[in-house]
Design a protein around this motif. Structure first.
Motif, PDB file in Angstrom:
ATOM      1  N   ILE A   1     -68.935 -13.889  49.573  1.00  0.00           N
ATOM      2  CA  ILE A   1     -67.821 -14.832  49.454  1.00  0.00           C
ATOM      3  C   ILE A   1     -67.729 -15.260  47.989  1.00  0.00           C
ATOM      4  N   GLY A   2     -66.625 -14.905  47.358  1.00  0.00           N
ATOM      5  CA  GLY A   2     -66.462 -15.197  45.935  1.00  0.00           C
ATOM      6  C   GLY A   2     -65.366 -16.209  45.676  1.00  0.00           C
ATOM      7  N   ARG A   3     -64.944 -16.287  44.435  1.00  0.00           N
ATOM      8  CA  ARG A   3     -63.980 -17.295  44.005  1.00  0.00           C
ATOM      9  C   ARG A   3     -62.599 -17.133  44.652  1.00  0.00           C
ATOM     10  N   GLU A   4     -62.355 -15.976  45.224  1.00  0.00           N
ATOM     11  CA  GLU A   4     -61.061 -15.777  45.877  1.00  0.00           C
ATOM     12  C   GLU A   4     -60.827 -16.799  46.991  1.00  0.00           C
ATOM     13  N   ILE A   5     -61.918 -17.354  47.527  1.00  0.00           N
ATOM     14  CA  ILE A   5     -61.777 -18.360  48.581  1.00  0.00           C
ATOM     15  C   ILE A   5     -61.103 -19.615  48.049  1.00  0.00           C
ATOM     16  N   GLU A   6     -61.330 -19.929  46.774  1.00  0.00           N
ATOM     17  CA  GLU A   6     -60.694 -21.101  46.170  1.00  0.00           C
ATOM     18  C   GLU A   6     -59.187 -20.894  46.042  1.00  0.00           C
ATOM     19  N   THR A   7     -58.791 -19.710  45.627  1.00  0.00           N
ATOM     20  CA  THR A   7     -57.362 -19.398  45.507  1.00  0.00           C
ATOM     21  C   THR A   7     -56.684 -19.454  46.865  1.00  0.00           C
ATOM     22  N   GLU A   8     -57.394 -18.940  47.872  1.00  0.00           N
ATOM     23  CA  GLU A   8     -56.840 -18.904  49.226  1.00  0.00           C
ATOM     24  C   GLU A   8     -56.572 -20.309  49.757  1.00  0.00           C
TER      25      GLU A   8
END
Length: 485
Positions: free
Chosen positions: A429-436
């Motif tokens: 789980i990377g930083r893309e979760i923040e964008t999502e």
């Protein structure tokens, strides 16, 4: 009366029952809940802890050839096995209850459990009214009595007891027994829980949910895949056979149609209209009735959310398949049951099952949403009024300038805040979760004076960058909900 070694939790329910002993009059209790959730065990354990006499009487499962006389005979035989003296077969239910009343010793506390009461009443339409008369004439005379009416067919109890005007002012407590909380489920692994990867426990819970009877079959020394194989994919295994037994008990009419409704929901929540469209039938009528029965029986949850922008109840009510075992059965056991019964359903890893990742992902979300109350302390919301809790979805507007669609795994609303809780089970789980999640925050307007907050509940390896960014107001590894170090 000995306690069960595998009895965990339920302190709140036992406390509710214990308060009834302070009354100066007897108590009539209704106890509802999904099959195998431990209703009868709870009542028996309560009686043991109260040092009370305990009498348990249950109905015969209805089948062709049985009659009301057979039910009354079974009642008498069960009673005779638990009290001194012979109990002659009663000629009617009032006589049966009168004989039960004579067996109650007024010198000590007594708990009487009428279990699977819908079976007991199956052949007697007047059963609820006769029981009400027996309560007034017989059972109310026993001051130290708690009489519990229990069953898995929750809609029968609702219709015939709770919503029956004849029982107004007579019931002391209506108790709905839920699945075990996550931290209690872990206790079935004993001391081994602290030494195995949390994902092993999550995989099993994704199949069983918090159902005590299923968890009792877990062998803590075996890996999750082997436990699931033993429970689900061996001939005559518990969870291979359980669905038909459970479903026939709970849904007493139109079983095939109700099963179709469940299948329409297996891949995600839908409104009643969407279920009707998926089945190619008219809205209302049979669909509404099936949804209500399945919700009462614990298969479904009706999502309870408010529009975060207006504070008003969401216009579209959606139904979620909340029962993890049922989803797993419909996706992976039912399609292969003939092969399973031949002992030929062989695989080396669960990952070989097509679509397993998506189903386990939905199951993981289910575990979190079903247990959202365990998240509240970690969000510092203990004692805060929660005005709405559940998944939230808004469709995209049809016009080009309209609002975009948005879907939140779990939305918790209070008077002053809206928590958007992202639930993620992923190896990395990377930083893309923040964008999502930021896209979801921006898609939602909020009333003046109300703050947006974000939380992540996850299983997997979380990039250290996500924690150091400080974007989320709370980051909760799922193992904390399991109360694991």
């Amino acid at each position: 009366m000995k306690g069960r070694e595998s009895f965990f939790g339920r302190q709140d329910l036992i406390a509710q029952l214990d308060e009834l002993w302070a009354k100066r009059v007897p108590s009539l209790v209704t106890c509802r809940g999904r099959r195998r959730v431990g209703k009868s065990t709870l009542i028996e354990e309560f009686a043991r802890r109260s040092d009370a006499a305990f009498i348990k009487l249950d109905g015969l499962r209805p089948k062709e050839g049985l009659t009301d006389a057979d039910e009354r005979l079974f009642f008498a035989e069960k009673l005779e096995a638990q009290v001194k003296g012979r109990v002659a077969p009663p000629g009617n239910w009032y006589e049966a209850f009168t004989r039960l009343g004579r067996c109650i010793d007024d010198r000590r506390r007594t708990v009487v459990l009428l279990d699977e009461i819908s079976w007991m009443a199956y052949y007697s339409p007047s059963f609820p009214e006769v029981l009400k008369s027996a309560w007034d004439d017989v059972f109310k005379k026993h001051r130290k009595l708690i009489l519990v009416l229990c069953g898995s067919v929750s809609h029968w109890i609702t219709k015939n007891i709770i919503e029956n005007s004849a029982y107004v002012g007579r019931r002391s407590l209506d108790m709905v027994v839920p699945e075990l909380p996550l931290k209690e489920c872990v206790k079935f692994w004993g001391g081994k829980a602290a030494h195995i990867d949390a994902r092993e426990i999550i995989d099993v819970l994704s199949v069983t949910g918090g159902i005590p009877r299923y968890l009792e079959e877990i062998n803590p020394s075996l890996p999750a895949e082997e436990n699931i194989r033993r429970l689900c994919f061996a001939p005559r295994s518990l969870l291979r056979m359980e669905f038909d037994d459970m479903f026939n008990d709970v849904v007493t009419a139109k079983q095939k149609f109700a099963a179709k409704v469940l299948r329409a929901l297996v891949d995600g929540p839908k409104s009643g209209a969407e279920v009707s469209k998926a089945l190619g039938v008219e809205s209302g009528g049979d669909v509404t009735s099936a949804l209500s029965t399945l919700r009462e029986s614990g298969f479904l949850a009706e999502e309870c959310t408010r529009n975060p922008e207006t504070g008003e109840p969401a216009r579209e009510r959606r139904f979620r398949l909340r029962d993890n075992y049922t989803r797993f059965y419909l996706k992976f056991i039912e399609p292969y049951k003939d092969v399973i019964d031949e002992g030929a359903f062989l695989f080396s890893s669960l990952s070989e099952l097509e679509g397993i990742d998506a189903v386990m992902g939905l199951a993981f979300e289910n575990l979190v949403v079903n247990n959202y109350r365990e998240i509240l302390p970690l969000l510092h919301l203990t004692g805060t009024l929660i005005t709405a809790a559940g998944p939230y979805r808004r469709r995209a507007a049809k016009s080009a300038r309209g609002k975009p669609g948005v879907q939140v795994d779990l939305m918790l609303q209070t008077r002053r805040s809206i928590w958007l809780v992202e639930v993620k089970r992923k190896k990395e789980i990377g930083r893309e979760i923040e964008t999502e999640i930021e896209r979801k925050v921006n898609a939602l307007s909020r009333p003046e004076g109300v703050s947006s907050k974000t939380a992540l509940v996850y299983d997997g390896h979380l990039s250290p960058l996500v924690a150091s960014d400080g974007y989320f107001d709370a980051i909760i590894p799922f193992r904390r909900l399991l109360n694991l170090p």
